[in-house]
Design an enzyme around this catalytic site. Structure first.
Site, PDB file in Angstrom:
ATOM      1  N   LYS A  42       0.826  -1.213   0.000  1.00  0.00           N
ATOM      2  CA  LYS A  42       0.000   0.000   0.000  1.00  0.00           C
ATOM      3  C   LYS A  42       0.865   1.269   0.000  1.00  0.00           C
ATOM      4  O   LYS A  42       2.084   1.205   0.236  1.00  0.00           O
ATOM      5  CB  LYS A  42      -0.910  -0.029   1.234  1.00  0.00           C
ATOM      6  CG  LYS A  42      -1.938  -1.174   1.202  1.00  0.00           C
ATOM      7  CD  LYS A  42      -2.863  -1.097   2.401  1.00  0.00           C
ATOM      8  CE  LYS A  42      -3.937  -2.182   2.316  1.00  0.00           C
ATOM      9  NZ  LYS A  42      -4.915  -2.050   3.418  1.00  0.00           N
ATOM     10  N   TYR A  89     -12.642  -2.633  -3.513  1.00  0.00           N
ATOM     11  CA  TYR A  89     -13.191  -2.509  -2.160  1.00  0.00           C
ATOM     12  C   TYR A  89     -14.720  -2.400  -2.169  1.00  0.00           C
ATOM     13  O   TYR A  89     -15.301  -1.803  -1.250  1.00  0.00           O
ATOM     14  CB  TYR A  89     -12.565  -1.294  -1.453  1.00  0.00           C
ATOM     15  CG  TYR A  89     -11.134  -1.534  -0.974  1.00  0.00           C
ATOM     16  CD1 TYR A  89     -10.805  -2.669  -0.220  1.00  0.00           C
ATOM     17  CD2 TYR A  89     -10.127  -0.621  -1.250  1.00  0.00           C
ATOM     18  CE1 TYR A  89      -9.501  -2.885   0.220  1.00  0.00           C
ATOM     19  CE2 TYR A  89      -8.816  -0.830  -0.809  1.00  0.00           C
ATOM     20  CZ  TYR A  89      -8.517  -1.968  -0.066  1.00  0.00           C
ATOM     21  OH  TYR A  89      -7.228  -2.174   0.385  1.00  0.00           O
ATOM     22  N   ASN A 146      -2.013   0.086   6.924  1.00  0.00           N
ATOM     23  CA  ASN A 146      -1.563  -1.192   7.481  1.00  0.00           C
ATOM     24  C   ASN A 146      -0.689  -1.978   6.497  1.00  0.00           C
ATOM     25  O   ASN A 146      -0.709  -3.197   6.458  1.00  0.00           O
ATOM     26  CB  ASN A 146      -2.750  -2.012   7.986  1.00  0.00           C
ATOM     27  CG  ASN A 146      -3.765  -2.273   6.888  1.00  0.00           C
ATOM     28  OD1 ASN A 146      -3.543  -1.916   5.731  1.00  0.00           O
ATOM     29  ND2 ASN A 146      -4.860  -2.913   7.232  1.00  0.00           N
ATOM     30  N   HIS A 151      -2.186  -5.345   1.456  1.00  0.00           N
ATOM     31  CA  HIS A 151      -3.440  -6.053   1.193  1.00  0.00           C
ATOM     32  C   HIS A 151      -3.083  -7.467   0.770  1.00  0.00           C
ATOM     33  O   HIS A 151      -2.112  -7.668   0.043  1.00  0.00           O
ATOM     34  CB  HIS A 151      -4.217  -5.375   0.053  1.00  0.00           C
ATOM     35  CG  HIS A 151      -5.299  -6.264  -0.499  1.00  0.00           C
ATOM     36  ND1 HIS A 151      -6.550  -6.356   0.063  1.00  0.00           N
ATOM     37  CD2 HIS A 151      -5.292  -7.156  -1.539  1.00  0.00           C
ATOM     38  CE1 HIS A 151      -7.271  -7.245  -0.619  1.00  0.00           C
ATOM     39  NE2 HIS A 151      -6.526  -7.748  -1.590  1.00  0.00           N
ATOM     40  N   GLU A 161      -8.996 -11.286  -7.891  1.00  0.00           N
ATOM     41  CA  GLU A 161      -8.084 -10.157  -7.728  1.00  0.00           C
ATOM     42  C   GLU A 161      -6.891 -10.264  -8.681  1.00  0.00           C
ATOM     43  O   GLU A 161      -6.420  -9.251  -9.202  1.00  0.00           O
ATOM     44  CB  GLU A 161      -7.631 -10.047  -6.268  1.00  0.00           C
ATOM     45  CG  GLU A 161      -8.792  -9.635  -5.365  1.00  0.00           C
ATOM     46  CD  GLU A 161      -8.423  -9.416  -3.907  1.00  0.00           C
ATOM     47  OE1 GLU A 161      -9.235  -8.809  -3.189  1.00  0.00           O
ATOM     48  OE2 GLU A 161      -7.329  -9.838  -3.481  1.00  0.00           O
TER      49      GLU A 161
END
Ligand code: IDP
Ligand code: MG
Length: 154
Positions: A9, A49, A112, A115, A126
């Site tokens: 990320k 998302y 965080n 992913h 994905e």
């Protein structure tokens, strides 16, 4: 072999932690089947998302995820989906166990670091969302026989 999708990320890229995170997967024995840097568009993020649309943090999440280029990669190995998720740790990094990626590198629920696909079905979707067929590489590593036993490789 099983494949799963990861995204390093914006916080991971900006904090210069991509190498440290990828190293963990390589050290564990996983193989990188694909990898590229990209800037995620709102359209792609709304699809990725979709299950979070309507949550109070959705807009802020889309803004964060498009605030810097990210690194997307496919990690390959036996039971990759489950093991990679475990290696990432809890969503809220403050609750993530020490020794997990989030538990060692982050303190935030949103920022965080990584992913990872949450099931085999999600991983398939994905991978197709982020990679074209000719961007994914199947190859044998010379040390493969020291990563798995003969019967595990078959
Ligand atoms: P996961 O990444 O551990 O699978 P999800 O529930 O699928 O967690 O949420 C996707 C991402 O949305 C999280 O990794 C995090 O960046 C962000 N997120 C989830 N819950 C919150 C929240 O309560 N506040 C802010 N961001 C959140
Ligand atoms: Mg998720």
């Amino acid at each position: 072999m099983e494949r799963t999708l990861i995204i390093l990320k914006p916080d991971c890229v900006q904090r210069g932690l991509c190498g440290a995170v990828l190293e963990r997967f390589e050290r564990r024995g996983f193989q990188i089947a694909a990898m590229k840097m990209m800037r995620l568009s709102r359209r792609l993020l709304e699809e990725h998302y979709a299950h979070l649309k309507g949550k109070p943090f959705f807009e802020s999440l889309v803004e964060f995820m498009s605030s810097s280029p990210v690194v997307v990669a496919i990690i390959e190995g036996k039971d990759a989906v489950e093991i990679v998720r475990k290696m990432c740790g809890a969503t809220n990094a403050r609750n993530a166990e020490n020794g997990t990626i989030r538990g060692d590198f982050a303190l935030s629920t949103q920022c965080n670091i990584i992913h990872a696909s949450d099931s085999k079905e999600t991983a398939k979707k994905e991978i197709e969302r982020f990679f074209k067929e000719d961007e994914i590489f199947s190859y044998e590593r010379l040390l493969g026989k020291f990563t798995y036993s003969k019967d595990e490789r078959e």
